[in-house]
Motif scaffolding. Structure first.
Motif, PDB file in Angstrom:
ATOM      1  N   ALA A 109       4.591   8.535  -1.254  1.00 30.41           N
ATOM      2  CA  ALA A 109       5.282   9.220  -1.936  1.00 30.41           C
ATOM      3  C   ALA A 109       5.346   8.957  -3.395  1.00 30.41           C
ATOM      4  O   ALA A 109       5.962   9.707  -4.362  1.00 30.41           O
ATOM      5  CB  ALA A 109       6.785   8.851  -1.526  1.00 30.41           C
ATOM      6  N   VAL A 110       4.300   8.157  -3.942  1.00 32.96           N
ATOM      7  CA  VAL A 110       4.414   7.867  -5.273  1.00 32.96           C
ATOM      8  C   VAL A 110       2.702   7.641  -5.573  1.00 32.96           C
ATOM      9  O   VAL A 110       2.083   6.802  -4.774  1.00 32.96           O
ATOM     10  CB  VAL A 110       4.864   6.697  -5.731  1.00 32.96           C
ATOM     11  CG1 VAL A 110       4.689   6.267  -7.253  1.00 32.96           C
ATOM     12  CG2 VAL A 110       6.517   7.022  -5.805  1.00 32.96           C
ATOM     13  N   ARG A 111       2.219   8.399  -6.516  1.00 34.61           N
ATOM     14  CA  ARG A 111       0.732   8.164  -6.969  1.00 34.61           C
ATOM     15  C   ARG A 111       0.551   6.727  -7.278  1.00 34.61           C
ATOM     16  O   ARG A 111       1.598   6.261  -7.754  1.00 34.61           O
ATOM     17  CB  ARG A 111       0.288   9.024  -8.107  1.00 34.61           C
ATOM     18  CG  ARG A 111       0.384  10.687  -7.572  1.00 34.61           C
ATOM     19  CD  ARG A 111      -0.507  11.577  -8.498  1.00 34.61           C
ATOM     20  NE  ARG A 111      -0.347  11.269  -9.900  1.00 34.61           N
ATOM     21  CZ  ARG A 111      -0.916  11.686 -10.979  1.00 34.61           C
ATOM     22  NH1 ARG A 111      -1.691  12.620 -10.446  1.00 34.61           N
ATOM     23  NH2 ARG A 111      -0.511  11.420 -12.107  1.00 34.61           N
ATOM     24  N   ALA A 112      -0.773   6.319  -7.279  1.00 29.01           N
ATOM     25  CA  ALA A 112      -0.991   4.942  -7.678  1.00 29.01           C
ATOM     26  C   ALA A 112      -0.748   4.718  -9.071  1.00 29.01           C
ATOM     27  O   ALA A 112      -0.364   3.561  -9.442  1.00 29.01           O
ATOM     28  CB  ALA A 112      -2.371   4.534  -7.545  1.00 29.01           C
ATOM     29  N   GLU A 113      -0.998   5.927 -10.082  1.00 32.37           N
ATOM     30  CA  GLU A 113      -0.739   5.844 -11.285  1.00 32.37           C
ATOM     31  C   GLU A 113       0.858   5.504 -11.627  1.00 32.37           C
ATOM     32  O   GLU A 113       1.036   4.752 -12.760  1.00 32.37           O
ATOM     33  CB  GLU A 113      -1.334   6.699 -12.034  1.00 32.37           C
ATOM     34  CG  GLU A 113      -2.820   7.001 -12.108  1.00 32.37           C
ATOM     35  CD  GLU A 113      -3.302   7.880 -10.701  1.00 32.37           C
ATOM     36  OE1 GLU A 113      -2.474   7.903  -9.805  1.00 32.37           O
ATOM     37  OE2 GLU A 113      -4.485   8.120 -10.831  1.00 32.37           O
ATOM     38  N   ASP A 114       1.773   5.831 -10.895  1.00 37.42           N
ATOM     39  CA  ASP A 114       2.862   5.904 -11.145  1.00 37.42           C
ATOM     40  C   ASP A 114       3.669   4.732 -10.430  1.00 37.42           C
ATOM     41  O   ASP A 114       4.939   4.474 -10.690  1.00 37.42           O
ATOM     42  CB  ASP A 114       3.598   7.092 -10.758  1.00 37.42           C
ATOM     43  CG  ASP A 114       3.301   8.126 -11.610  1.00 37.42           C
ATOM     44  OD1 ASP A 114       2.699   7.940 -12.663  1.00 37.42           O
ATOM     45  OD2 ASP A 114       3.548   9.278 -11.095  1.00 37.42           O
ATOM     46  N   ALA A 115       2.996   4.032  -9.605  1.00 39.00           N
ATOM     47  CA  ALA A 115       3.584   3.180  -8.620  1.00 39.00           C
ATOM     48  C   ALA A 115       4.305   1.923  -9.215  1.00 39.00           C
ATOM     49  O   ALA A 115       5.185   1.465  -8.854  1.00 39.00           O
ATOM     50  CB  ALA A 115       2.551   2.582  -7.539  1.00 39.00           C
ATOM     51  N   GLU A 116       3.463   1.412 -10.328  1.00 37.49           N
ATOM     52  CA  GLU A 116       4.219   0.233 -11.138  1.00 37.49           C
ATOM     53  C   GLU A 116       5.428   0.530 -11.717  1.00 37.49           C
ATOM     54  O   GLU A 116       6.514  -0.406 -11.499  1.00 37.49           O
ATOM     55  CB  GLU A 116       2.997  -0.346 -12.092  1.00 37.49           C
ATOM     56  CG  GLU A 116       3.399  -1.422 -12.725  1.00 37.49           C
ATOM     57  CD  GLU A 116       3.718  -2.657 -11.746  1.00 37.49           C
ATOM     58  OE1 GLU A 116       4.557  -3.579 -12.064  1.00 37.49           O
ATOM     59  OE2 GLU A 116       3.225  -2.766 -10.862  1.00 37.49           O
ATOM     60  N   GLY A 117       5.667   1.659 -12.243  1.00 37.45           N
ATOM     61  CA  GLY A 117       6.948   1.756 -12.965  1.00 37.45           C
ATOM     62  C   GLY A 117       8.270   1.848 -11.871  1.00 37.45           C
ATOM     63  O   GLY A 117       9.143   1.531 -12.160  1.00 37.45           O
ATOM     64  N   VAL A 118       7.710   2.722 -10.794  1.00 36.75           N
ATOM     65  CA  VAL A 118       8.837   2.619  -9.751  1.00 36.75           C
ATOM     66  C   VAL A 118       9.177   1.380  -9.121  1.00 36.75           C
ATOM     67  O   VAL A 118      10.119   0.945  -8.841  1.00 36.75           O
ATOM     68  CB  VAL A 118       8.133   3.628  -8.712  1.00 36.75           C
ATOM     69  CG1 VAL A 118       9.250   3.712  -7.449  1.00 36.75           C
ATOM     70  CG2 VAL A 118       7.960   5.161  -9.044  1.00 36.75           C
TER      71      VAL A 118
END
Length: 452
Positions: A42-51
């Motif tokens: 549900a979240v791309r790896a590039e955006d995972a840390e922020g989420v």
């Protein structure tokens, strides 16, 4: 619930996933619940840390936090959502997890813009805004509208519009009824209204008004909730526009009259032409009375600079003028008159030589004596014998007498009359009548010289 919802345990496992989340992202509840976090599906790896950091911060902080996330749909598209997240506490007070309610950002922004617009209209708008319910009673009033009505915002709520408007309420209610039934009109409307002031009425105002029908977005079929009425006071601009239009029309009439009079071989006929052109849009009847022996202006006499109200005049010739006028009471003989019945050209009256039976202190005699303009009006008094007492045609309720001057002599008096369908004469009307009288006097003076 209407918003999409997902919940996480303390270790990040998805525990809840509702149908709205399924609609937005495409992942079913069976596919989502039980997964560890959102990364990779549900979240791309590039955006995972922020989420992941945002969710961890929510579990440590009190209250609710708002974030914008880029989530991934089942078919691989990114969707920007706005989330409201809060920690979930167990009965013993420890953090058991977190929940996130979210919607697509553009939907949330549309809602926030609508709310912000509503608040701005009802607080800071320079237009008046009134929400009128289906019973045509104000339901919400903004600050500008309340100031325009001269009442508090709460005092207008639920009251019939007829309680605050003395004139124009029928037109306004008709417009509101039309909008409720048919929708908004294609253009703004200009409504002339009169506000109530206790038992009296304030001057008329012109409000440029727009209307919008309000319907519930939650109903299966459009159900009118009322009408949003937006208005702005344009009275000053409208009156300036009307004054400019009237001035252009009168200048055009003077020009046309001059051209037509120039083609008349008889100067007396030219005077009648000037009188006829002046009547258009100005008065209903006109009379021209000439003095049998034109009198020169006495030494030291000064023309008045304002039209004088004959009804407030003392007995005699006027302020600063001895009783009887310049050289005694003049003998005014009727020379020209417009038809008192059906409309038609002004005609010369047969020269009988008999003076008009004007009573002392008649407006025509006052105008002659003071060599200026004199206004008279029936006002609120019964009008049955008002015109007859002044030897004017029946039906006249407003009169304007203007002296005829040429070559330093007073030739007579021109009288313009209006029926109840017209307003009383004002200063601007007197200025126009004086211009017409100067042209008529020049033509009659020329006719007298030719006759001599």
């Amino acid at each position: 619930m209407d918003a999409a919802l997902m919940a996480f345990a303390a270790d990040g496992t998805v525990t809840h996933w509702n149908h709205e989340a399924e609609r937005i992202l495409g992942w079913t509840t069976e596919e989502a619940v039980g997964r560890s976090g959102l990364t990779g599906w549900a979240v791309r790896a590039e955006d995972a840390e922020g989420v992941r950091s945002a969710l961890a911060a929510v579990m440590r902080a009190p209250g609710r936090q708002v974030h914008d996330f880029a989530l991934l749909t089942k078919d691989g598209h990114r969707v920007l959502v706005r989330t409201q997240s809060s920690a979930v506490h167990a009965p013993d007070g420890r953090v058991a997890g977190a929940y996130c309610a979210f919607n697509e950002s553009h939907t949330q922004l549309d809602l926030e813009r609508a709310v912000a617009l509503s608040e701005a209209l009802f607080d800071d708008a320079t237009w008046g805004v009134v929400l009128v319910d289906a019973d045509l009673r104000p339901a919400v009033v903004n600050a500008h509208a309340a100031r325009t009505f001269g009442m508090g915002r709460g005092a207008l709520l639920g009251r019939p519009l007829g309680d605050v408007l003395a004139q124009g309420v029928e037109e306004l209610e008709s417009a509101l009824t039309h909008v409720l039934a048919e929708g908004p009109p294609p253009a703004v409307a200009e409504l002339w209204v009169t506000l109530r002031d206790g038992e009296g009425e304030l001057p008329r105002r012109c409000w440029r008004s727009g209307f919008v029908r309000l319907s519930s977005p939650l109903a299966e079929e459009p159900v009118p909730l009322g009408v949003a009425w937006l208005f702005q006071d344009i009275t000053d601009a409208k009156r300036a526009e009307q004054d400019a239009s009237l001035l252009r029309f009168r200048s055009h009439q003077l020009h046309r009259a001059g051209r037509a009079a120039a083609e008349c071989p008889d100067p007396a006929e030219a005077a009648a032409v000037h009188l006829d052109f002046a009547l258009a849009g100005f008065a209903d009847h006109a009379l021209v009375d000439l003095v049998r022996t034109p009198s020169p202006a006495p030494y030291g006499a000064v023309d008045a600079d304002t039209a004088w109200d004959a009804e407030a005049a003392p007995t005699g010739g006027g302020p600063g003028v001895p009783e009887g006028g310049e050289t005694g009471a003049p003998r005014l003989v009727r020379a020209l008159a417009s038809p008192a019945g059906e409309p038609g050209p002004s005609e010369a009256v047969p020269a009988s030589g008999l003076p008009v039976a004007y009573a002392p202190n008649h407006p025509a005699l006052q105008a002659y004596a003071r060599r200026g303009s004199v206004r008279a009006s029936a006002g609120l008094a019964p009008t049955g014998g008002w015109a007859a007492a002044r030897n004017w045609p029946d039906g006249a309720v407003h009169g304007l007498c203007v002296v005829l001057r040429s070559r330093g002599r007073t030739l007579g008096v021109a009288t313009f009359l209006r029926t109840p369908a017209r307003r009383p004469f004002d200063r601007a009307d007197a200025d126009y009548a004086e211009e017409v009288a100067a042209r008529i006097a020049a033509a009659l003076d020329l006719a007298g010289a030719a006759g001599a």
